[in-house]
Design a protein around this motif. Structure first.
Motif, PDB file in Angstrom:
ATOM      1  N   LYS A  42      34.350   5.242 -48.605  1.00 39.34           N
ATOM      2  CA  LYS A  42      33.725   6.299 -49.392  1.00 39.34           C
ATOM      3  C   LYS A  42      34.124   7.656 -48.840  1.00 39.34           C
ATOM      4  CE  LYS A  42      29.641   7.184 -46.713  1.00 39.34           C
ATOM      5  NZ  LYS A  42      28.742   8.268 -46.764  1.00 39.34           N
ATOM      6  N   ASN A  43      33.901   8.684 -49.658  1.00 41.84           N
ATOM      7  CA  ASN A  43      33.960  10.046 -49.153  1.00 41.84           C
ATOM      8  C   ASN A  43      32.929  10.874 -49.898  1.00 41.84           C
ATOM      9  OD1 ASN A  43      35.004  11.325 -51.454  1.00 41.84           O
ATOM     10  ND2 ASN A  43      37.023  11.626 -50.605  1.00 41.84           N
ATOM     11  N   THR A  44      32.695  12.069 -49.402  1.00 41.75           N
ATOM     12  CA  THR A  44      31.687  12.933 -50.001  1.00 41.75           C
ATOM     13  C   THR A  44      32.271  14.267 -50.446  1.00 41.75           C
ATOM     14  OG1 THR A  44      31.079  13.728 -47.798  1.00 41.75           O
ATOM     15  CG2 THR A  44      29.751  11.924 -48.719  1.00 41.75           C
ATOM     16  N   SER A  45      33.600  14.392 -50.443  1.00 45.04           N
ATOM     17  CA  SER A  45      34.226  15.643 -50.871  1.00 45.04           C
ATOM     18  C   SER A  45      34.717  15.518 -52.307  1.00 45.04           C
ATOM     19  CB  SER A  45      35.385  16.005 -49.939  1.00 45.04           C
ATOM     20  OG  SER A  45      36.443  15.089 -50.122  1.00 45.04           O
ATOM     21  N   GLN A  46      35.179  16.613 -52.867  1.00 47.58           N
ATOM     22  CA  GLN A  46      35.677  16.604 -54.239  1.00 47.58           C
ATOM     23  C   GLN A  46      37.108  16.087 -54.341  1.00 47.58           C
ATOM     24  OE1 GLN A  46      33.963  17.042 -57.107  1.00 47.58           O
ATOM     25  NE2 GLN A  46      32.272  16.977 -55.658  1.00 47.58           N
ATOM     26  N   ASN A  47      37.848  16.055 -53.235  1.00 50.17           N
ATOM     27  CA  ASN A  47      39.210  15.512 -53.313  1.00 50.17           C
ATOM     28  C   ASN A  47      39.234  14.094 -52.750  1.00 50.17           C
ATOM     29  OD1 ASN A  47      39.291  15.872 -50.493  1.00 50.17           O
ATOM     30  ND2 ASN A  47      40.083  17.946 -50.733  1.00 50.17           N
ATOM     31  N   VAL A  48      40.324  13.402 -53.005  1.00 54.15           N
ATOM     32  CA  VAL A  48      40.401  11.967 -52.673  1.00 54.15           C
ATOM     33  C   VAL A  48      41.123  11.724 -51.346  1.00 54.15           C
ATOM     34  CG1 VAL A  48      40.163  11.081 -55.008  1.00 54.15           C
ATOM     35  CG2 VAL A  48      42.416  11.717 -54.178  1.00 54.15           C
ATOM     36  N   SER A  49      40.717  12.476 -50.320  1.00 56.71           N
ATOM     37  CA  SER A  49      41.283  12.240 -48.995  1.00 56.71           C
ATOM     38  C   SER A  49      40.145  12.043 -48.003  1.00 56.71           C
ATOM     39  CB  SER A  49      42.158  13.430 -48.583  1.00 56.71           C
ATOM     40  OG  SER A  49      41.383  14.598 -48.518  1.00 56.71           O
ATOM     41  N   GLN A  50      40.499  11.622 -46.802  1.00 53.19           N
ATOM     42  CA  GLN A  50      39.547  11.450 -45.712  1.00 53.19           C
ATOM     43  C   GLN A  50      38.389  10.518 -46.067  1.00 53.19           C
ATOM     44  OE1 GLN A  50      38.443  15.242 -44.095  1.00 53.19           O
ATOM     45  NE2 GLN A  50      40.562  15.887 -43.869  1.00 53.19           N
ATOM     46  N   PHE A  51      38.732   9.296 -46.355  1.00 51.64           N
ATOM     47  CA  PHE A  51      37.730   8.274 -46.629  1.00 51.64           C
ATOM     48  C   PHE A  51      37.239   7.674 -45.323  1.00 51.64           C
ATOM     49  CE2 PHE A  51      39.566   8.634 -50.756  1.00 51.64           C
ATOM     50  CZ  PHE A  51      38.576   8.246 -51.626  1.00 51.64           C
ATOM     51  N   GLU A  52      36.019   7.171 -45.340  1.00 54.94           N
ATOM     52  CA  GLU A  52      35.488   6.461 -44.183  1.00 54.94           C
ATOM     53  C   GLU A  52      35.120   5.041 -44.589  1.00 54.94           C
ATOM     54  OE1 GLU A  52      30.956   7.508 -43.498  1.00 54.94           O
ATOM     55  OE2 GLU A  52      32.108   9.357 -43.770  1.00 54.94           O
TER      56      GLU A  52
END
Length: 137
Positions: free
Chosen positions: A74-84
């Motif tokens: 998942k991530n919590t930003s508006q772009n689709v990078s840096q998933f955890e």
């Protein structure tokens, strides 16, 4: 419980590693298990669902066929990078009918969920529906 993954609520599939005009990735979130997204072979395969707004995710149900191992991030930003990393699931083989796996999550917020299919029971897999439950009413 609200199913935030439905396209009617503004969710989108913003990335898929393979696409077939007859079985597009958008079928994953149309709420219908009779339609599906199909991989084009090879692993890993992945798709990313973006929610209309940040969503507290308590559980995910994946209806699929021939998926062996699934990894969810998942991530919590508006772009689709840096998933955890969130979790991974070994799916039971169900010859001749859909697999339905409900995966309990911790209720933390997400704007995107990435589903990575790392292996399958065949060269091709299909995902018929992803249902995301959250606690908002």
């Amino acid at each position: 419980m609200i199913d935030s993954s439905l396209s009617s609520l503004g969710a989108e599939v913003v990335l898929a590693t393979s696409s077939d005009n007859n079985h597009p990735p958008e079928n994953i979130i149309d709420g219908n298990t009779n339609t599906f997204w199909m991989s084009t072979g090879m692993f890993p395969q992945e798709f990313i669902i973006r929610f209309a707004q940040s969503t507290p995710v308590s559980a995910v149900t994946v209806d699929s066929y021939n998926v062996k191992h699934l990894h969810i991030e998942k991530n919590t930003s508006q772009n689709v990078s840096q998933f955890e990393f969130v979790t991974e699931q070994e799916c039971k083989h169900t010859e001749g009918h859909l697999q339905s796996n409900t995966i309990l999550l911790n209720g933390s917020d997400a704007t995107h969920l990435r589903f990575v299919i790392t292996s399958g029971y065949d060269h091709f897999v299909s995902v018929h529906r992803v249902s995301v439950q959250n606690a908002h009413t």
